[in-house]
Design a protein around this motif. Structure first.
Motif, PDB file in Angstrom:
ATOM      1  N   VAL A   8       3.002 -10.332  -6.903  1.00  0.00           N
ATOM      2  CA  VAL A   8       3.525 -10.919  -8.132  1.00  0.00           C
ATOM      3  C   VAL A   8       3.858  -9.819  -9.142  1.00  0.00           C
ATOM      4  N   GLU A   9       2.971  -8.856  -9.292  1.00  0.00           N
ATOM      5  CA  GLU A   9       3.217  -7.753 -10.227  1.00  0.00           C
ATOM      6  C   GLU A   9       4.427  -6.928  -9.806  1.00  0.00           C
ATOM      7  N   ASP A  10       4.561  -6.703  -8.503  1.00  0.00           N
ATOM      8  CA  ASP A  10       5.696  -5.928  -7.995  1.00  0.00           C
ATOM      9  C   ASP A  10       7.013  -6.649  -8.271  1.00  0.00           C
ATOM     10  N   LEU A  11       7.059  -7.945  -7.985  1.00  0.00           N
ATOM     11  CA  LEU A  11       8.287  -8.705  -8.236  1.00  0.00           C
ATOM     12  C   LEU A  11       8.597  -8.780  -9.729  1.00  0.00           C
ATOM     13  N   ALA A  12       7.568  -8.961 -10.553  1.00  0.00           N
ATOM     14  CA  ALA A  12       7.790  -9.003 -12.001  1.00  0.00           C
ATOM     15  C   ALA A  12       8.335  -7.670 -12.503  1.00  0.00           C
ATOM     16  N   LEU A  13       7.806  -6.584 -11.991  1.00  0.00           N
ATOM     17  CA  LEU A  13       8.283  -5.264 -12.384  1.00  0.00           C
ATOM     18  C   LEU A  13       9.737  -5.058 -11.973  1.00  0.00           C
ATOM     19  N   ARG A  14      10.078  -5.492 -10.765  1.00  0.00           N
ATOM     20  CA  ARG A  14      11.467  -5.368 -10.302  1.00  0.00           C
ATOM     21  C   ARG A  14      12.412  -6.216 -11.140  1.00  0.00           C
ATOM     22  N   LEU A  15      11.988  -7.446 -11.473  1.00  0.00           N
ATOM     23  CA  LEU A  15      12.833  -8.306 -12.302  1.00  0.00           C
ATOM     24  C   LEU A  15      12.994  -7.733 -13.706  1.00  0.00           C
ATOM     25  N   ARG A  16      11.945  -7.135 -14.250  1.00  0.00           N
ATOM     26  CA  ARG A  16      12.065  -6.488 -15.560  1.00  0.00           C
ATOM     27  C   ARG A  16      13.058  -5.333 -15.518  1.00  0.00           C
ATOM     28  N   GLY A  17      13.059  -4.605 -14.420  1.00  0.00           N
ATOM     29  CA  GLY A  17      14.036  -3.531 -14.256  1.00  0.00           C
ATOM     30  C   GLY A  17      15.456  -4.063 -14.210  1.00  0.00           C
ATOM     31  N   PRO A  44       4.913 -15.508  -3.604  1.00  0.00           N
ATOM     32  CA  PRO A  44       4.117 -14.345  -3.193  1.00  0.00           C
ATOM     33  C   PRO A  44       2.638 -14.715  -3.068  1.00  0.00           C
ATOM     34  N   ASP A  45       1.978 -14.072  -2.107  1.00  0.00           N
ATOM     35  CA  ASP A  45       0.580 -14.404  -1.823  1.00  0.00           C
ATOM     36  C   ASP A  45      -0.404 -13.709  -2.736  1.00  0.00           C
ATOM     37  N   THR A  46      -0.228 -12.420  -2.945  1.00  0.00           N
ATOM     38  CA  THR A  46      -1.227 -11.653  -3.670  1.00  0.00           C
ATOM     39  C   THR A  46      -0.774 -11.359  -5.097  1.00  0.00           C
ATOM     40  N   ALA A  47      -1.739 -10.999  -5.912  1.00  0.00           N
ATOM     41  CA  ALA A  47      -1.428 -10.628  -7.299  1.00  0.00           C
ATOM     42  C   ALA A  47      -0.582  -9.364  -7.346  1.00  0.00           C
TER      43      ALA A  47
END
Length: 121
Positions: free
Chosen positions: A15-24, A9-12
């Motif tokens: 990264v936060e969006d993908l991390a949130l989805r993976l946590r879900g 991912p390019d932007t922070a």
């Protein structure tokens, strides 16, 4: 996310969006996994920590989180746990208003015909 052809991912915010989805995903899979499963404990440990600052540390954390999620999926499949089916309530057919009006009219007409056919005394 872990494919060789998939870019980081390019932007922070990405990264936060993908991390949130993976946590879900980890929380959903955690409900299907025994509580002492090592893959679950590793994934929960990665989820509990915050996202590191910096370009490379945040991307490395994201890759580790994705790998932990894949390990958790493999653990769920190894335990052969079927996902819980949600209980669906029966939905009744809601007729359009004109169907209701026609039914009321037909019932009223049948009552009038029945009343007219009864002999008078």
């Amino acid at each position: 996310m872990l494919g060789e052809d998939s870019p980081l991912p390019d932007t922070a915010a990405d990264v936060e969006d993908l991390a949130l989805r993976l946590r879900g995903h980890v929380s959903q899979l955690g409900a299907l996994t025994p509580s002492q499963e090592p893959a679950l404990l590793r994934a929960q440990q990665l989820c509990s920590g915050g996202l590191p600052d910096g370009y490379m540390p945040s991307r490395v954390h994201l890759v580790r989180l994705a790998e932990a999620t894949q390990d958790l999926i493999a653990a769920v499949q190894a335990h052969d746990v079927a996902p819980a089916k949600s209980v669906q309530r029966r939905r009744w057919w809601k007729p359009p208003i004109n169907v209701l009006r026609g039914a009321v009219f037909a019932l009223a007409l049948a009552c009038v015909v029945l009343a007219a056919s009864v002999p008078r005394t």
